[in-house]
Structure formats: C-alpha cells, structure tokens
Design an enzyme around this catalytic site. Sequence first.
Site, PDB file in Angstrom:
ATOM      1  N   HIS A  27       1.130  -1.115   0.173  1.00 47.53           N
ATOM      2  CA  HIS A  27      -0.317   0.097  -0.028  1.00 47.53           C
ATOM      3  C   HIS A  27       1.365   1.236  -0.110  1.00 47.53           C
ATOM      4  O   HIS A  27       1.936   1.463   0.578  1.00 47.53           O
ATOM      5  CB  HIS A  27      -0.605  -0.193   1.270  1.00 47.53           C
ATOM      6  CG  HIS A  27      -1.734   1.264   1.260  1.00 47.53           C
ATOM      7  ND1 HIS A  27      -3.345   1.060   0.170  1.00 47.53           N
ATOM      8  CD2 HIS A  27      -1.833   2.327   2.041  1.00 47.53           C
ATOM      9  CE1 HIS A  27      -3.432   2.245   0.421  1.00 47.53           C
ATOM     10  NE2 HIS A  27      -3.251   3.275   1.411  1.00 47.53           N
ATOM     11  N   ASP A  85      -6.705  -3.004   3.073  1.00 46.88           N
ATOM     12  CA  ASP A  85      -5.689  -2.542   3.903  1.00 46.88           C
ATOM     13  C   ASP A  85      -5.616  -3.326   5.793  1.00 46.88           C
ATOM     14  O   ASP A  85      -5.152  -2.284   6.569  1.00 46.88           O
ATOM     15  CB  ASP A  85      -5.429  -0.953   3.760  1.00 46.88           C
ATOM     16  CG  ASP A  85      -5.446  -1.136   2.340  1.00 46.88           C
ATOM     17  OD1 ASP A  85      -5.024  -1.806   1.208  1.00 46.88           O
ATOM     18  OD2 ASP A  85      -5.933   0.092   2.208  1.00 46.88           O
ATOM     19  N   GLU A 130       9.096   1.648  -2.468  1.00 41.53           N
ATOM     20  CA  GLU A 130       8.497  -0.164  -3.695  1.00 41.53           C
ATOM     21  C   GLU A 130       9.654  -0.554  -3.868  1.00 41.53           C
ATOM     22  O   GLU A 130       9.412  -1.409  -3.640  1.00 41.53           O
ATOM     23  CB  GLU A 130       6.690   0.162  -4.167  1.00 41.53           C
ATOM     24  CG  GLU A 130       6.044   1.046  -3.218  1.00 41.53           C
ATOM     25  CD  GLU A 130       4.640   1.210  -4.156  1.00 41.53           C
ATOM     26  OE1 GLU A 130       3.956   1.509  -3.359  1.00 41.53           O
ATOM     27  OE2 GLU A 130       4.780   1.245  -5.717  1.00 41.53           O
TER      28      GLU A 130
HETATM   29  C1  GAR Z   1       1.172   1.710  -5.786  1.00 39.31           C
HETATM   30  O1  GAR Z   1       2.056   2.321  -6.155  1.00 39.31           O
HETATM   31  C2  GAR Z   1       0.705   0.428  -5.311  1.00 39.31           C
HETATM   32  O2  GAR Z   1       1.183   0.684  -3.987  1.00 39.31           O
HETATM   33  C3  GAR Z   1      -0.675   1.515  -4.710  1.00 39.31           C
HETATM   34  O3  GAR Z   1      -0.395   0.910  -6.266  1.00 39.31           O
HETATM   35  C4  GAR Z   1       0.489   1.697  -6.992  1.00 39.31           C
HETATM   36  C5  GAR Z   1       0.846   0.630  -8.538  1.00 39.31           C
HETATM   37  O4  GAR Z   1       1.896   1.202  -9.408  1.00 39.31           O
HETATM   38  N1  GAR Z   1      -1.433  -0.299  -5.290  1.00 39.31           N
HETATM   39  C6  GAR Z   1      -2.581   0.281  -4.274  1.00 39.31           C
HETATM   40  O5  GAR Z   1      -3.121   1.863  -4.092  1.00 39.31           O
HETATM   41  C7  GAR Z   1      -3.486  -0.168  -3.361  1.00 39.31           C
HETATM   42  N2  GAR Z   1      -4.463   0.017  -2.731  1.00 39.31           N
HETATM   43  P1  GAR Z   1       1.919  -0.349 -10.385  1.00 39.31           P
HETATM   44  O6  GAR Z   1       0.822  -0.745 -11.597  1.00 39.31           O
HETATM   45  O7  GAR Z   1       3.335   0.764 -11.062  1.00 39.31           O
HETATM   46  O8  GAR Z   1       2.741  -1.371  -9.856  1.00 39.31           O
END
Ligand code: GAR
Length: 189
Positions: A104, A145, A174
């Site tokens: 998250h 979450d 991340e």
């Molecule tokens: C990431 O920042 C992840 O943490 C978030 O979506 C993004 C996906 O990026 N997830 C959430 O918000 C889940 N609640 P990506 O498609 O480039 O990996």
Amino acid sequence: MKRIAIFASGSGTNAENICEYFADRNDVDVSLIFTNNPMAGVIKRALKLQIPVVFFDKKTFYHTGKIPQILQNEGIDLVVLAGFMMLVPPMLVEVFPTKMINIHPALLPKYGGKGMYGHFVHEAVVNARETQSGITIHYVNEHYDEGDIIFQATCNINPADTPEDVARKVHRLEYEHYPRVIDEILMRR
Ligand code: GAR
C-alpha cells in the site's frame, strides 16, 4: 522451487521490478500474472518478460472458485498484490491465508480503505500536509488494507511536494523493498 503469482490492475512497474529481481534465481519463479483489466500496462510488461497472463472478470473473481483453483493447480506458494485494485473475496483469503501479501502506498493504518489507491492516496497525504509518507507491506485479509503489517518504510515530504512528487518517492521505496521482503518471506518457509 518457490512459485509466485502477481496480481496487478494497472501499469505494473512493481510487477516488472519483482520479476527482474528474481529473474536470475533458480529457487524462485514468478509463474503467473493475473489481471482484471484488459487495458492494464502490466499485460505488455508480462509479454516482454514471457510470463503467462491470466485475465479474469469480476464475476469469475467473486462468484466462482476458478482463481483459487488455478493458484492451487499451479502450486503457487505466495500471492503478491502489486497495484491490484479489487477487494480479495473471503473464498480466496481462506485458501491462501498468510500466503497473500499487498503493498500500500502510504503508512497504514492512515490513508487506507476503500477508494484509497494510487494517486488518491498521495493527494490525501498532500492535502493533509503530512511531513512523511511511505509504504506498507501487509498480509491480505477480506478487508481493504487491514491485514497484519509486515514492513513499513518512510520518506519525507517537503511543503512544496505535489502528489506526483510523493508518488515518485513512494515508488522508489516500493522498488527498493518489495522484492526483498517477498524474498525474505519465501526463504522463511
Ligand atoms: C503502487 O504505488 C501500489 O502501491 C499502489 O498502486 C501503485 C501501482 O503501481 N497500490 C494501491 O494503491 C493499492 N491500494 P504500478 O502499477 O506501477 O506497480
């Protein structure tokens, strides 16, 4: 061999980063990428990485046992949600308890829950004039979450930072931590 399945709904940069992290390993395999979004950028990334994609719709996910069945048939050890925007149904949580994790883009329990994803999270953080944000890696349960927290990392926010600036800082965290934490979880088992 430990087998991972990734679930993603969007661009899939985290999915790609995880695949690249494990690419040279012969003890861990990213075996499948699941998506609910036929337009998701992750599909193109999966094709490039030569990882099979499983597409599913809402009805299949919530009203059939097809997804848990595939995961079991494929011998998946860990389900990794990476930008996956659907609530996981209890049926799937039951089959994979403590074998399903999510990332998250904020410091839970703040800025979590229904509707709190992607840029909505970073906008809320900036609007609240937070001085820090970060990432939370947690086990998945049937609520958005709310599963047990495994790992958090923080970044500072400057008063002039936009939601896009915060998103960049959070994405950096991340990429740095998610594959490593996945690796640690797999190696503990
Ligand atoms: C990431 O920042 C992840 O943490 C978030 O979506 C993004 C996906 O990026 N997830 C959430 O918000 C889940 N609640 P990506 O498609 O480039 O990996």
